[in-house]
Design an enzyme around this catalytic site. Structure first.
Site, mmCIF file in Angstrom:
data_model
loop_
_atom_site.group_PDB
_atom_site.id
_atom_site.type_symbol
_atom_site.label_atom_id
_atom_site.label_comp_id
_atom_site.label_asym_id
_atom_site.label_seq_id
_atom_site.Cartn_x
_atom_site.Cartn_y
_atom_site.Cartn_z
ATOM 1 N N LYS A 81 34.658 35.449 28.025
ATOM 2 C CA LYS A 81 34.487 34.583 29.197
ATOM 3 C C LYS A 81 33.467 33.521 28.816
ATOM 4 O O LYS A 81 32.250 33.739 28.889
ATOM 5 C CB LYS A 81 34.049 35.393 30.415
ATOM 6 C CG LYS A 81 34.177 34.588 31.703
ATOM 7 C CD LYS A 81 34.172 35.486 32.916
ATOM 8 C CE LYS A 81 34.188 34.697 34.202
ATOM 9 N NZ LYS A 81 35.411 33.906 34.433
HETATM 10 C C1 LIG Z 1 40.859 33.262 32.856
HETATM 11 C C2 LIG Z 1 40.531 34.359 33.803
HETATM 12 N N1 LIG Z 1 41.338 35.424 33.859
HETATM 13 C C3 LIG Z 1 41.105 36.437 34.702
HETATM 14 C C4 LIG Z 1 40.021 36.421 35.545
HETATM 15 C C5 LIG Z 1 39.777 37.581 36.462
HETATM 16 O O1 LIG Z 1 38.675 38.336 36.009
HETATM 17 P P1 LIG Z 1 37.789 39.129 37.037
HETATM 18 O O2 LIG Z 1 38.695 40.000 37.793
HETATM 19 O O3 LIG Z 1 36.836 39.909 36.187
HETATM 20 O O4 LIG Z 1 37.097 38.133 37.884
HETATM 21 C C6 LIG Z 1 39.155 35.333 35.529
HETATM 22 C C7 LIG Z 1 37.992 35.286 36.419
HETATM 23 O O5 LIG Z 1 36.909 35.512 36.017
HETATM 24 C C8 LIG Z 1 39.408 34.281 34.632
HETATM 25 O O6 LIG Z 1 38.603 33.210 34.596
#
Ligand SMILES: Cc1ncc(COP(=O)(O)O)c(C=O)c1O
Length: 305
Positions: free
Chosen positions: A155
């Site tokens: 991330k």
């Molecule tokens: C590219 C991406 N995929 C998936 C998610 C979903 O992740 P999470 O459920 O940990 O927020 C996010 C959000 O953070 C994201 O930015």
């Protein structure tokens, strides 16, 4: 955006306006940063604010930092403690988006500079991300970045160039949002959310090797589907055409929560309305994030008392 009065900047509580980095920082020049976005939910019934699964978010931050070779400036226990402290310092008693950014903070660094590392923790009052009954989405011609190029598992701010290209293209083309395929042509995820489909009462989601961010919401739903609905979720490679024959589809994420997808590439998903399993798992999710009496108390970390 509603602004909090105070932020945590590198362990110090500072006024919002004073949390600054130099415009020539490596974070700015080369997107050298990793981050987390969590939510906190206010419960009127419990008179309590719960941060949802901060430990899982911070574990992912550790992994992102490790892959990106950005040394974490504080351990996860300290970051969790400071997250709760900065919310309390602002006396916030409402739903929050909590952003924790770790970045390379030098105005005199090249591409390989790794220090000093700064961080900020920002608790931002928030509401629904998608104010809609459901989304009309298009399959993007932009591929999700490959694990061996810009890993989606990390991330990092840099990954969102890829997400922005897909989202802005989708909006330009008249869709609400986008679904991205990976370099092999199988389904990956949305620009900021993972994807679930339901076909003939079987829920499924792309596997963690499909070039996705391993979502905390995804992990939560993998638990809630069997516990609350009595069905488990298949995790596997998903073909593009499976999108068009699904009975139900939804995005899942900290921001998106559980948001139904009503059409894909102008083909209605099922009847073109939120499907029954989506509605049930969404209810279970909203119960889990906000209600202190819901199962899994370990998911909700109370801020006060
Ligand atoms: C590219 C991406 N995929 C998936 C998610 C979903 O992740 P999470 O459920 O940990 O927020 C996010 C959000 O953070 C994201 O930015």
């Amino acid at each position: 955006m509603a602004k909090p009065r105070l932020l945590n900047m590198c362990g110090k509580i500072v006024p919002y306006e004073d949390a600054r980095v130099h415009v020539l920082s490596t974070a700015m020049k080369y997107a050298a940063s990793v981050y987390e976005a969590m939510r906190a939910y206010w419960s009127d019934a419990d008179q309590q604010l719960y941060v949802f699964r901060p430990r899982e978010h911070l574990r992912r931050l550790e992994r992102s930092a490790k892959i990106a070779r950005i040394p974490l400036p504080a351990d996860a226990a300290r970051l969790e403690r400071e997250t709760l402290e900065i919310i309390r310092a602002n006396e916030l008693r409402e739903d929050l988006h909590v952003r924790l950014i770790v970045f390379v903070d030098t105005d005199d660094g090249g591409l390989a500079s790794r220090e000093p590392v700064g961080y900020v923790i920002a608790p931002i009052p928030t509401t629904r991300y998608f104010e809609t009954a459901g989304l009309h989405v298009g399959v993007s011609s932009w591929h999700r970045t490959a694990d061996n190029a810009i890993p989606a598992r990390v991330k990092a701010a840099a990954n969102y160039q890829n997400s922005r290209l897909a989202l802005l293209q989708a909006k330009t083309d008249g869709y609400d949002d986008a679904i991205m395929l990976n370099q092999d042509g199988s389904v990956a995820e949305g620009p900021g959310y993972t994807l679930f489909l339901v076909t003939e009462d079987r829920p499924m989601t792309p596997s963690v090797t499909s070039n996705i961010l391993e979502g905390v919401t995804r992990a939560t739903l993998l638990t809630l589907f069997p516990e609350s609905l009595g069905v488990s979720v298949e995790q596997r490679e998903i073909d593009r055409t499976e999108l068009y024959v699904a009975d139900e589809a939804f995005f899942a994420g900290t921001a998106a929560e559980v948001t139904p997808i009503l059409s894909i590439d102008r083909r209605p998903v099922g009847e073109g309305v939120m499907g029954p399993l989506t509605a049930k798992v969404r209810d279970a999710y909203f119960h889990a994030v906000r209600d202190g009496s819901a199962p899994h108390p370990e998911w909700r970390i109370p801020v006060y008392g």
